[in-house]
Design a protein around this motif. Structure first.
Motif, PDB file in Angstrom:
ATOM      1  N   GLN A  32       0.834  -1.206   0.000  1.00 27.39           N
ATOM      2  CA  GLN A  32       0.000   0.000   0.000  1.00 27.39           C
ATOM      3  C   GLN A  32       0.867   1.254   0.000  1.00 27.39           C
ATOM      4  N   LEU A  33       1.922   1.241   0.811  1.00 30.00           N
ATOM      5  CA  LEU A  33       2.827   2.380   0.854  1.00 30.00           C
ATOM      6  C   LEU A  33       3.514   2.571  -0.493  1.00 30.00           C
ATOM      7  N   ASP A  34       4.014   1.491  -1.085  1.00 26.89           N
ATOM      8  CA  ASP A  34       4.659   1.575  -2.401  1.00 26.89           C
ATOM      9  C   ASP A  34       3.706   2.124  -3.447  1.00 26.89           C
ATOM     10  N   SER A  35       2.451   1.706  -3.394  1.00 25.30           N
ATOM     11  CA  SER A  35       1.449   2.186  -4.340  1.00 25.30           C
ATOM     12  C   SER A  35       1.223   3.691  -4.187  1.00 25.30           C
ATOM     13  N   LEU A  36       1.138   4.160  -2.958  1.00 26.36           N
ATOM     14  CA  LEU A  36       0.956   5.592  -2.713  1.00 26.36           C
ATOM     15  C   LEU A  36       2.158   6.391  -3.200  1.00 26.36           C
ATOM     16  N   LEU A  37       3.352   5.878  -2.950  1.00 28.63           N
ATOM     17  CA  LEU A  37       4.564   6.554  -3.405  1.00 28.63           C
ATOM     18  C   LEU A  37       4.648   6.583  -4.927  1.00 28.63           C
ATOM     19  N   ALA A  38       4.195   5.513  -5.572  1.00 35.24           N
ATOM     20  CA  ALA A  38       4.193   5.462  -7.037  1.00 35.24           C
ATOM     21  C   ALA A  38       3.233   6.491  -7.618  1.00 35.24           C
ATOM     22  N   VAL A  39       2.049   6.595  -7.053  1.00 37.74           N
ATOM     23  CA  VAL A  39       1.063   7.582  -7.520  1.00 37.74           C
ATOM     24  C   VAL A  39       1.625   8.987  -7.346  1.00 37.74           C
ATOM     25  N   GLU A  40       2.248   9.237  -6.219  1.00 39.91           N
ATOM     26  CA  GLU A  40       2.848  10.537  -5.930  1.00 39.91           C
ATOM     27  C   GLU A  40       3.960  10.856  -6.933  1.00 39.91           C
ATOM     28  N   ALA A  41       4.778   9.866  -7.274  1.00 41.35           N
ATOM     29  CA  ALA A  41       5.865  10.062  -8.240  1.00 41.35           C
ATOM     30  C   ALA A  41       5.320  10.390  -9.625  1.00 41.35           C
ATOM     31  N   VAL A  42       4.304   9.662 -10.068  1.00 43.05           N
ATOM     32  CA  VAL A  42       3.718   9.903 -11.393  1.00 43.05           C
ATOM     33  C   VAL A  42       3.108  11.303 -11.450  1.00 43.05           C
ATOM     34  N   GLN A  43       2.418  11.700 -10.411  1.00 38.86           N
ATOM     35  CA  GLN A  43       1.824  13.037 -10.369  1.00 38.86           C
ATOM     36  C   GLN A  43       2.916  14.109 -10.449  1.00 38.86           C
ATOM     37  N   ALA A  44       4.007  13.933  -9.715  1.00 41.90           N
ATOM     38  CA  ALA A  44       5.109  14.891  -9.734  1.00 41.90           C
ATOM     39  C   ALA A  44       5.749  14.971 -11.120  1.00 41.90           C
ATOM     40  N   ILE A  45       5.890  13.829 -11.795  1.00 43.42           N
ATOM     41  CA  ILE A  45       6.450  13.815 -13.153  1.00 43.42           C
ATOM     42  C   ILE A  45       5.544  14.589 -14.105  1.00 43.42           C
ATOM     43  N   ASN A  46       4.255  14.344 -14.027  1.00 44.10           N
ATOM     44  CA  ASN A  46       3.312  15.031 -14.909  1.00 44.10           C
ATOM     45  C   ASN A  46       3.256  16.535 -14.650  1.00 44.10           C
ATOM     46  N   GLU A  47       3.523  16.939 -13.410  1.00 45.49           N
ATOM     47  CA  GLU A  47       3.529  18.357 -13.058  1.00 45.49           C
ATOM     48  C   GLU A  47       4.896  19.003 -13.292  1.00 45.49           C
ATOM     49  N   LYS A  48       5.877  18.224 -13.725  1.00 46.26           N
ATOM     50  CA  LYS A  48       7.255  18.698 -13.914  1.00 46.26           C
ATOM     51  C   LYS A  48       7.772  19.347 -12.630  1.00 46.26           C
ATOM     52  N   ALA A  49       7.587  18.647 -11.506  1.00 46.52           N
ATOM     53  CA  ALA A  49       8.032  19.144 -10.202  1.00 46.52           C
ATOM     54  C   ALA A  49       8.493  17.955  -9.359  1.00 46.52           C
ATOM     55  N   PHE A  50       9.647  17.383  -9.730  1.00 45.41           N
ATOM     56  CA  PHE A  50      10.126  16.181  -9.042  1.00 45.41           C
ATOM     57  C   PHE A  50      11.641  16.192  -8.903  1.00 45.41           C
ATOM     58  N   THR A  51      12.124  15.337  -8.005  1.00 45.93           N
ATOM     59  CA  THR A  51      13.551  15.096  -7.854  1.00 45.93           C
ATOM     60  C   THR A  51      13.780  13.595  -7.790  1.00 45.93           C
ATOM     61  N   LEU A  52      14.727  13.121  -8.569  1.00 48.81           N
ATOM     62  CA  LEU A  52      15.178  11.744  -8.456  1.00 48.81           C
ATOM     63  C   LEU A  52      16.422  11.791  -7.582  1.00 48.81           C
ATOM     64  N   GLU A  53      16.298  11.323  -6.342  1.00 46.27           N
ATOM     65  CA  GLU A  53      17.426  11.266  -5.411  1.00 46.27           C
ATOM     66  C   GLU A  53      18.095   9.911  -5.579  1.00 46.27           C
ATOM     67  N   ALA A  54      19.343   9.926  -6.027  1.00 43.05           N
ATOM     68  CA  ALA A  54      20.048   8.673  -6.341  1.00 43.05           C
ATOM     69  C   ALA A  54      20.936   8.228  -5.193  1.00 43.05           C
ATOM     70  N   ASP A  55      20.918   6.934  -4.926  1.00 45.05           N
ATOM     71  CA  ASP A  55      21.790   6.382  -3.902  1.00 45.05           C
ATOM     72  C   ASP A  55      22.818   5.404  -4.485  1.00 45.05           C
ATOM     73  N   ARG A  56      22.777   5.248  -5.809  1.00 41.84           N
ATOM     74  CA  ARG A  56      23.717   4.338  -6.466  1.00 41.84           C
ATOM     75  C   ARG A  56      24.021   4.873  -7.857  1.00 41.84           C
ATOM     76  N   VAL A  57      25.280   4.752  -8.272  1.00 40.34           N
ATOM     77  CA  VAL A  57      25.683   5.162  -9.611  1.00 40.34           C
ATOM     78  C   VAL A  57      26.367   3.987 -10.295  1.00 40.34           C
ATOM     79  N   VAL A  58      26.049   3.825 -11.579  1.00 41.63           N
ATOM     80  CA  VAL A  58      26.677   2.792 -12.401  1.00 41.63           C
ATOM     81  C   VAL A  58      27.400   3.521 -13.530  1.00 41.63           C
ATOM     82  N   PHE A  59      28.694   3.286 -13.628  1.00 38.57           N
ATOM     83  CA  PHE A  59      29.503   3.978 -14.619  1.00 38.57           C
ATOM     84  C   PHE A  59      29.453   3.269 -15.971  1.00 38.57           C
ATOM     85  N   LYS A  60      30.075   3.903 -16.944  1.00 42.02           N
ATOM     86  CA  LYS A  60      30.042   3.470 -18.338  1.00 42.02           C
ATOM     87  C   LYS A  60      30.369   1.990 -18.533  1.00 42.02           C
ATOM     88  N   TYR A  61      31.346   1.464 -17.830  1.00 44.08           N
ATOM     89  CA  TYR A  61      31.763   0.078 -18.041  1.00 44.08           C
ATOM     90  C   TYR A  61      31.223  -0.875 -16.978  1.00 44.08           C
TER      91      TYR A  61
END
Length: 178
Positions: A32-61
């Motif tokens: 239920q929590l994941d579903s609410l967070l997903a709805v919130e993320a989609v709404q933020a994307i559609n409103e062009k008002a979001f941040t993707l906070e990254a905790d992992r980076v994968v380099f070119k190779y």
């Protein structure tokens, strides 16, 4: 003092309640929590008002590193965006925190949803000195996303993985931009 005591009692009650929940109940609550967070993320994307906070980076190779999510992010607010990577290294880098920050305008912002409900976002971020092509992938039913950053000044493509949050719920620190 009363507020602190109330908070402690609340935590103890929450822990007690959590211990009494079955595995299935905990799983259902998490879904239920994941579903609410997903709805919130989609709404933020559609409103062009979001941040993707990254905790992992994968380099070119394919090399991977865990990073600090408040200094590694892609943020969009209307027609402006910030793309920042900052690594935990002793060298300050161009942005003063160990990496690069592109603060600029968004162009070619496009959101697509496939047949399965997965969302993909593509855009250009044009800064003063540098720019980047950005691709974000958000699987259906989650706020966990992947962003691929292709800078225009070299071929050092990198991928960040993290969560998409509405911009007002984000907690990031922006370094000096180029």
């Amino acid at each position: 003092m009363i507020l602190a005591l109330t908070m402690v009692v609340g935590r103890v009650q929450a822990q007690s309640t959590e211990q009494n929940l079955s595995r299935e109940e905990k799983k259902a609550l998490q879904e239920q929590l994941d579903s609410l967070l997903a709805v919130e993320a989609v709404q933020a994307i559609n409103e062009k008002a979001f941040t993707l906070e990254a905790d992992r980076v994968v380099f070119k190779y394919g090399n991977m590193a865990y990073v600090n999510s408040n200094t590694n992010f892609v943020s969009v607010k209307g027609d402006n965006a910030v793309v920042q990577v900052a690594f935990n290294i002793p060298i300050s880098g161009p942005n003063g925190i160990g990496g690069v920050t592109v603060d600029g305008s968004v162009s070619d912002y496009e959101v697509k949803t496939d047949k399965k409900g997965n969302i993909s976002i593509s855009m250009n971020v044009m800064g003063t000195g540098i720019s980047a092509r950005v691709f974000i992938s958000l699987p259906k039913g989650t706020n966990h996303a992947t962003v691929e950053i292709n800078p225009n000044f070299n071929s050092n493509r990198m991928t960040l993985e993290g969560v998409i949050l509405p911009i007002e719920k984000s907690n990031v620190f922006k370094g000096r931009s180029l």
